[in-house]
Design an enzyme around this catalytic site. Structure first.
Site, PDB file in Angstrom:
ATOM      1  N   SER A 218     -31.830  -6.966   4.968  1.00  0.00           N
ATOM      2  CA  SER A 218     -31.350  -8.078   4.148  1.00  0.00           C
ATOM      3  C   SER A 218     -31.232  -9.346   4.979  1.00  0.00           C
ATOM      4  O   SER A 218     -30.880  -9.278   6.167  1.00  0.00           O
ATOM      5  CB  SER A 218     -29.982  -7.732   3.549  1.00  0.00           C
ATOM      6  OG  SER A 218     -29.396  -8.875   2.949  1.00  0.00           O
ATOM      7  N   TYR A 231     -21.130  -5.889   4.596  1.00  0.00           N
ATOM      8  CA  TYR A 231     -22.522  -5.586   4.279  1.00  0.00           C
ATOM      9  C   TYR A 231     -23.453  -6.216   5.304  1.00  0.00           C
ATOM     10  O   TYR A 231     -24.370  -5.566   5.823  1.00  0.00           O
ATOM     11  CB  TYR A 231     -22.829  -6.113   2.884  1.00  0.00           C
ATOM     12  CG  TYR A 231     -24.264  -5.915   2.451  1.00  0.00           C
ATOM     13  CD1 TYR A 231     -24.730  -4.663   2.073  1.00  0.00           C
ATOM     14  CD2 TYR A 231     -25.140  -6.989   2.381  1.00  0.00           C
ATOM     15  CE1 TYR A 231     -26.046  -4.477   1.654  1.00  0.00           C
ATOM     16  CE2 TYR A 231     -26.450  -6.816   1.968  1.00  0.00           C
ATOM     17  CZ  TYR A 231     -26.891  -5.567   1.605  1.00  0.00           C
ATOM     18  OH  TYR A 231     -28.195  -5.400   1.196  1.00  0.00           O
TER      19      TYR A 231
END
Length: 409
Positions: A218, A231
Site C-alpha cells: 500500500s 496499517y
C-alpha cells in the site's frame, strides 16, 4: 483489502497460488514440443509449455523498474502451461485475481477465511471446477501449516511458479496515540507475519521453478497517511521485507514485485457502510477504550469528525479493480516484470510530492486528500493540564529574545 484497497485493508487471508498441472512421463509434452536442454524453467520431462507458473498470496515519473500500468511481453497460458492457484479470496483483489486466473485456464487453489461465506460461494458459482477452496486464517499458524502441507503435496513434482501475497487488515481509523496497541499487533500479525510465514514455507517450491512473488502492499506504507499508523506501519514492514527478498532471491532466478494500489472499494466495501453500522461499533469501542484523560484531551467529537471524513473519502473510491488485477497478472506472467506497480489514479502526483517537495507540502497534501483532523479539544482549553493553550503557544513564539550579556552562552 477493504476500504481503499491500497490504503485500507481487511481481507484476512488473501492468497493465490499458481502451479502447473503435473503430466506423467508417458504423456510428455502435449503439444509435441521438443525438450529444451539446459533450460532452467521447464515442466516435467523438459516440456517447455508446462513450466510451473506461480503462487499468488491473495492477499508518474518512475524509474524503469516501476510501472503505473502493465507493459511488455507476457507469458501466455500456452507457454506457461496449465497453472493452479492458491488464493485467499473472500473478497477484493484476491477474489478478482482468482476469477481472472481461472478464466485464463489456470488451476486455482483459493484460500478463504470463511469457506461458507459469501465470497467463497461466489467463487464456487463463477469459477470452473479447476478452482479449489482452502480455509486459512493468517493469525493461526496451524492454518498456515495445513495450507502449506496441502500445497506442497500437490506441487512437489512441479514446483511453484508464483506466489501472490494479498493479505490486508485494518479496522481502526484514528491517530496513533488513540489507536490501541492491540490494533498495531493485529495489523502486523495479518499484514506482515502471515505473509512472511507463508512465503518462507513456499520458497523451496518457488526456488525449484525460479518463479515469481507478487505482493500487494500500500502507498500507506510509503507515505504518512493521517490516522493510518497501525496499517501503514505493517505495510511498510511488508514492503521492505519483499524488497529484501527481491535482492536475496535474485541468484535463484526468482523475481519479486510489489503492487501499490490507489484507493479502491474492495471486497470489504461493507467496511464503508459498516463503519456506520456493524463496524461502526468499532468507533464506539475505540472511544470507550480510551483513558479518560486522553478522551478529554482529544474529545469524542474529534473521533467523530475523523469517522465522517473517512466515510466521505470512501464514497469516491474506485470500484473497478481491473487495473490492480492486471498489474498482479503482469507481475506473474511478464517476461520482465516491474519491481513496483502503481495502479490507480493520482499516485504519480502523490509520489512526486513525497519525493521532491518539502515535508510540510506533503503533509498538507495528504490531509487534503485523505483526512484532515480538527484540532483536539484541549488546544481550545486554556490551562489544560499538560497541554499548552493556543494563546500560550503564540506568546512563546513571539516572546522577544533574551538580551545578550557577558554571562550569556
Amino acid at each position: 483489502h477493504g476500504g481503499t484497497g491500497g490504503v485500507i485493508g481487511s481481507a484476512w487471508s488473501c492468497r493465490v497460488l499458481l502451479q502447473v498441472v503435473d503430466r506423467s512421463p508417458s504423456q510428455g509434452c502435449p503439444k509435441g514440443r521438443p525438450r529444451v536442454p539446459g533450460r532452467r524453467v521447464q515442466g516435467p520431462q523438459g516440456c517447455p509449455c508446462s513450466a510451473p507458473l506461480l503462487m499468488v498470496n491473495a492477499a508518474a515519473a518512475w524509474a524503469p523498474s516501476e510501472r503505473l500500468g502493465t507493459t511488455g511481453q507476457r507469458l501466455s497460458p500456452a507457454t506457461a502451461g496449465l497453472l493452479s492457484a492458491l488464493a485467499g479470496c473472500d473478497s477484493g483483489f484476491g477474489q478478482a485475481t482468482a476469477r481472472h486466473l481461472d478464466a485464463m485456464g489456470f488451476r486455482v487453489f483459493a484460500s478463504v477465511l470463511d469457506p461458507q461465506g459469501a465470497g467463497a460461494q461466489e467463487l464456487r458459482r463463477s469459477c470452473s471446477p479447476r478452482l479449489t477452496l482452502l480455509q486459512m486464517d493468517l493469525t493461526k499458524p496451524e492454518d498456515i501449516q495445513r495450507v502449506l502441507q496441502h500445497v506442497q503435496a500437490h506441487t512437489n513434482s512441479t514446483g511453484l511458479w508464483g506466489l501472490v501475497n494479498n493479505a490486508g487488515f485494518n479496522d481502526t481509523i484514528a491517530d496513533a496515540e488513540l489507536s490501541p496497541l492491540g490494533k498495531f499487533r493485529t495489523c502486523m500479525e495479518v499484514n506482515f507475519f502471515g505473509s512472511l510465514e507463508l512465503t518462507k514455507g513456499l520458497l523451496p517450491l518457488l526456488r525449484s521453478a525460479s518463479g515469481r512473488i507478487v505482493t500487494v502492499s500500500s502507498p500507506a506504507g510509503d507515505l504518512p497517511f493521517p490516522c493510518l499508523a497501525a496499517y501503514g506501519a505493517s505495510k511498510a514492514a511488508l514492503s521492505l521485507l519483499m524488497d529484501t527478498f527481491r535482492s536475496e532471491l535474485q541468484p535463484w532466478g526468482i523475481k519479486v514485485s510489489l503492487i501499490l494500489p490507489g484507493y479502491y472499494k474492495t471486497g470489504n466495501s461493507t467496511f464503508v457502510g459498516g463503519w456506520e453500522g456493524t463496524h461502526g461499533r468499532g468507533k464506539q469501542q475505540l472511544v470507550a477504550s480510551l483513558p479518560q484523560e486522553l478522551l478529554q484531551a482529544y474529545g469524542e467529537d474529534y473521533v467523530e469528525e475523523i469517522n465522517r471524513q473517512f466515510i466521505q473519502f470512501m464514497k469516491v473510491a474506485v470500484e473497478d479493480l481491473s487495473a490492480v488485477v492486471n498489474s498482479i497478472t503482469d507481475g506473474l506472467l511478464a517476461a520482465n516484470p516491474a519491481v513496483r506497480y502503481y495502479p490507480g489514479q493520482g499516485l504519480g502526483l502523490m509520489y512526486f510530492i513525497h519525493r521532491y517537495l518539502p515535508y510540510f507540502v506533503r503533509d498538507l497534501f495528504l490531509k487534503g486528500f485523505f483526512i484532515n483532523p480538527k484540532l483536539p479539544r484541549a488546544l481550545f482549553l486554556p490551562g489544560f493540564p499538560g497541554t499548552p493553550a493556543p494563546e500560550r503557544v503564540r506568546s512563546r513564539r513571539h516572546r522577544p529574545p533574551a538580551p545578550r550579556g557577558n554571562n550569556q552562552h
